[in-house]
Write a protein that holds these residues in place. Structure first.
Motif, short mmCIF file in Angstrom:
data_model
loop_
_atom_site.label_atom_id
_atom_site.label_comp_id
_atom_site.label_asym_id
_atom_site.label_seq_id
_atom_site.Cartn_x
_atom_site.Cartn_y
_atom_site.Cartn_z
N TYR A 123 0.93 -1.28 0.00
CA TYR A 123 -0.02 -0.03 -0.24
C TYR A 123 0.79 1.30 0.02
O TYR A 123 1.61 1.54 0.95
N THR A 126 2.50 7.07 1.45
CA THR A 126 3.43 7.83 2.08
C THR A 126 4.58 8.33 1.07
O THR A 126 5.20 7.37 0.39
N SER A 132 2.42 12.58 7.53
CA SER A 132 1.07 12.97 8.16
C SER A 132 0.11 13.56 7.20
O SER A 132 -1.08 13.34 7.30
N THR A 158 5.98 -0.69 3.49
CA THR A 158 5.96 -2.06 3.85
C THR A 158 5.65 -2.93 2.72
O THR A 158 4.71 -2.91 1.70
N PHE A 232 -8.10 9.76 -2.49
CA PHE A 232 -7.95 10.01 -1.12
C PHE A 232 -8.81 9.34 0.18
O PHE A 232 -8.56 9.08 1.00
N LYS A 233 -10.25 9.35 -0.54
CA LYS A 233 -11.14 8.99 0.52
C LYS A 233 -10.91 7.57 0.55
O LYS A 233 -11.36 6.71 1.67
N MET A 236 -8.17 7.02 2.81
CA MET A 236 -8.54 7.23 4.49
C MET A 236 -9.52 5.92 5.07
O MET A 236 -9.49 5.44 6.21
N LEU A 239 -7.52 3.02 5.88
CA LEU A 239 -6.74 3.13 7.09
C LEU A 239 -7.37 2.83 8.24
O LEU A 239 -7.13 2.65 9.43
N ASP A 240 -8.93 3.58 8.34
CA ASP A 240 -9.88 3.11 9.21
C ASP A 240 -9.71 1.64 9.82
O ASP A 240 -9.61 1.47 10.97
N ARG A 243 -6.18 0.73 11.24
CA ARG A 243 -5.79 1.23 12.24
C ARG A 243 -6.13 0.31 13.37
O ARG A 243 -5.58 0.12 14.38
N SER A 313 -14.55 5.62 12.43
CA SER A 313 -13.28 6.43 12.08
C SER A 313 -12.64 6.63 13.77
O SER A 313 -11.51 6.34 13.87
N TYR A 362 3.07 4.20 12.49
CA TYR A 362 2.77 3.87 11.20
C TYR A 362 1.06 3.83 11.11
O TYR A 362 0.48 3.66 12.15
N GLU A 363 0.71 4.03 9.83
CA GLU A 363 -0.80 4.04 9.65
C GLU A 363 -1.48 5.29 10.34
O GLU A 363 -2.57 5.22 10.91
N GLY A 364 -0.73 6.35 10.43
CA GLY A 364 -1.25 7.72 11.28
C GLY A 364 -0.53 7.54 12.56
O GLY A 364 -0.78 6.73 13.37
N ARG A 375 -11.62 16.10 15.73
CA ARG A 375 -12.15 16.61 14.77
C ARG A 375 -13.72 16.02 14.82
O ARG A 375 -14.63 16.68 14.63
N1 CAA Z 1 -13.20 7.83 5.22
C1 CAA Z 1 -13.60 8.41 3.98
N2 CAA Z 1 -13.36 9.60 3.64
C2 CAA Z 1 -12.51 10.39 4.52
C3 CAA Z 1 -11.93 9.84 5.75
C4 CAA Z 1 -12.36 8.70 6.01
N3 CAA Z 1 -11.91 8.09 7.14
N4 CAA Z 1 -11.42 10.88 6.25
C5 CAA Z 1 -11.57 12.00 5.57
N5 CAA Z 1 -12.28 11.64 4.47
C6 CAA Z 1 -12.52 12.65 3.41
C7 CAA Z 1 -13.40 13.86 3.94
O1 CAA Z 1 -14.47 13.88 4.21
C8 CAA Z 1 -12.73 14.79 2.97
O2 CAA Z 1 -13.75 14.80 1.86
P1 CAA Z 1 -14.74 16.08 1.42
O3 CAA Z 1 -13.89 17.08 0.86
O4 CAA Z 1 -15.68 15.55 0.34
O5 CAA Z 1 -15.72 16.26 2.52
C9 CAA Z 1 -11.58 14.52 2.44
O6 CAA Z 1 -11.53 13.04 2.74
C10 CAA Z 1 -10.41 15.09 3.07
O7 CAA Z 1 -10.48 15.13 4.25
P2 CAA Z 1 -9.81 15.99 5.28
O8 CAA Z 1 -10.07 17.43 5.13
O9 CAA Z 1 -10.21 15.58 6.85
O10 CAA Z 1 -8.06 15.65 5.11
P3 CAA Z 1 -6.95 16.32 5.62
O11 CAA Z 1 -5.91 16.64 4.50
O12 CAA Z 1 -7.29 17.26 6.64
O13 CAA Z 1 -6.17 14.79 6.28
C11 CAA Z 1 -5.76 13.45 7.96
C12 CAA Z 1 -6.67 14.32 7.31
C13 CAA Z 1 -6.47 12.63 9.16
C14 CAA Z 1 -4.55 14.24 8.88
C15 CAA Z 1 -5.14 12.40 7.13
O14 CAA Z 1 -4.05 13.26 6.30
C16 CAA Z 1 -4.35 11.17 7.52
O15 CAA Z 1 -4.80 10.25 8.25
N6 CAA Z 1 -2.83 11.30 7.74
C17 CAA Z 1 -2.15 10.21 8.39
C18 CAA Z 1 -1.56 9.42 7.07
C19 CAA Z 1 -1.57 8.09 7.33
O16 CAA Z 1 -2.05 7.45 8.08
N7 CAA Z 1 -0.31 7.39 6.76
C20 CAA Z 1 -0.12 5.97 7.02
C21 CAA Z 1 0.61 5.47 5.89
S1 CAA Z 1 0.08 3.66 5.44
C22 CAA Z 1 1.23 2.79 6.41
O17 CAA Z 1 1.51 3.41 7.39
C23 CAA Z 1 1.13 1.47 6.30
C24 CAA Z 1 2.39 0.46 6.95
O18 CAA Z 1 3.24 0.61 6.15
C25 CAA Z 1 2.22 -0.16 7.90
#
Ligand code: CAA
Length: 383
Positions: A123, A126, A132, A158, A232-233, A236, A239-240, A243, A313, A362-364, A375
């Protein structure tokens, strides 16, 4: 509200534990010390259908719900943390992305081989300048005829070096923020895609974390996952669920540290009595057991919302933050209780402590989890 496992759930957990302790745990130290990708564990899990847990049978998976999947991640992490993150990314992020957002053709093309362990999933979200702040990612996806051309790079991916199916997020030229991000199924190896050597890291040594370089990688249009611009959706939403798996992983590692320590405290004698006879130590044992239980309850509360089709979430972020922070504290306290032996590489505590640290990141990061929680609370309060 039921807080007891059904007979079937209890049987499944006992069987998983037996398998993980017999087959996976004995390799954990070697996997860590020799930085070995645990192909053997992955294959054994595939044979038992564990890589397809929570993926519907009609898509080639083994069926089962979040409960079974998370119980599996916890038990695997209790035996070998590296194996658990490999599987959490493969099944929980890559297979689930196809299962939840793929077309029937995409599912038929990739899922059976992934569930059988013939193809490994990754996946790729990043980037160096987009951690973040995932919505600021810069990997470009330019449409040319029937193909998208991907240019840019990813970091901290990963499974990247082992994967044949990389779920990749990239943006349309001229777009910014969350809009204009597409999600692609990128097959590997493919022309123009280069994978770095595994990045050296503190723990999880069996899991390979790499950079990806896309030098005009051609991806057919039919490999867009979900609708273009909805990437992006999708990221996210995945990731729900992801997590929850990280919360389960941290729980498994902390439980392993706790189990080992509990037995050590009863065997080790100082000042003429077992360490466990000291009240200060008993209080630590009680605190750790309470935190493990509380983390497990938060995890399964969030999983139950998910299974009911309700928003989860906030609850997933609470479970991830709580479980991983407590697991970091528990592994640190367990190491302390073993004293010099805890710090020694001949005992498993220092490995558990190194491995669990990543779960707070990781995963946020847990700071991002607090943003998600706050929020949501503020939105609810202003309604
Ligand atoms: N489900 C569906 N849609 C979602 C959502 C969710 N959980 N969260 C947000 N959205 C949608 C919002 O509704 C919004 O849509 P609209 O414009 O239509 O309303 C859009 O996405 C943008 O949302 P935000 O304005 O909330 O976005 P943001 O830029 O403020 O970011 C954040 C939010 C929570 C900070 C996000 O950037 C985030 O989670 N950051 C952390 C990144 C992360 O977790 N990375 C992990 C990498 S993978 C990994 O680590 C795997 C590994 O190797 C083990």
């Amino acid at each position: 509200m039921l807080f007891q496992l059904s007979e079937e759930q209890d049987f499944l957990i006992q069987s998983l534990r037996k398998f993980c302790q017999q087959e996976i745990a004995p390799l954990a130290e070697k996997v860590d010390q020799e930085k070995l990708f645990p192909h053997q564990n992955f294959s054994k899990m595939a044979q038992l259908g564990l890589l397809g847990l929570s993926i519907p049978e009609e898509q080639g998976g083994s069926g089962g719900d979040s409960f079974y999947y998370l119980a599996m991640i916890e038990e695997v992490a209790r035996a070998c943390a590296s194996t658990s993150v490999i599987v959490a990314v493969h099944t929980g992020l890559a297979c689930t992305s196809l299962s939840s957002f793929g077309t029937t053709e995409q599912q038929a093309r990739y899922l059976p081989a992934m569930v059988e362990g013939e193809k490994i999933g990754a996946y790729a979200l990043t980037e160096e300048q987009a951690g973040s702040d995932a919505a600021s990612l810069q990997l470009q996806a330019r449409l040319e005829g029937d193909h998208y051309i991907l240019r840019g790079s990813k970091i901290f991916i990963t499974n990247a070096s082992q994967a044949q199916v990389i779920i990749t997020f990239a943006r349309a030229p001229g777009t910014t923020g969350a809009d204009g991000i597409h999600c692609f199924i990128v097959e590997a190896p493919t022309k123009g895609l280069e994978v770095s050597k595994p990045l050296p890291k503190m723990g999880l040594h069996g899991s390979e974390t790499c950079q990806l370089y896309f030098d005009d990688v051609k991806v057919p249009k039919e490999n867009v996952l979900g609708s273009p611009g909805e990437g992006f959706k999708i990221a996210m939403a995945l990731l729900d669920g992801g997590r929850l798996a990280i919360a389960a992983q941290a729980l498994g590692i902390a439980q392993a540290a706790f189990d080992y320590t509990l037995s050590y405290l009863q065997q080790r004698h100082q000042f003429g009595r077992p360490l466990s006879a000291n009240q200060g130590i008993q209080w630590m044992i009680a605190d750790m057991a309470t935190e493990l239980d509380a983390a497990r309850l938060l995890l399964y509360r969030a999983a139950s919302l998910k299974e009911s089709g309700l928003p989860f979430s906030k609850e997933a972020s609470m479970a991830k933050k709580y479980s991983t922070d407590q697991a970091m504290k528990i592994t640190t306290d367990c190491l302390q209780l073993l004293g010099g032996y805890g710090y020694s590489q001949e005992y498993p505590l220092e490995r558990h402590m190194r491995d669990v640290k990543a779960t707070q990141i990781y995963e946020g990061t847990n700071q991002i989890q607090r943003i998600v929680i706050a929020r949501q609370l503020l939105r609810e309060a202003s309604r």
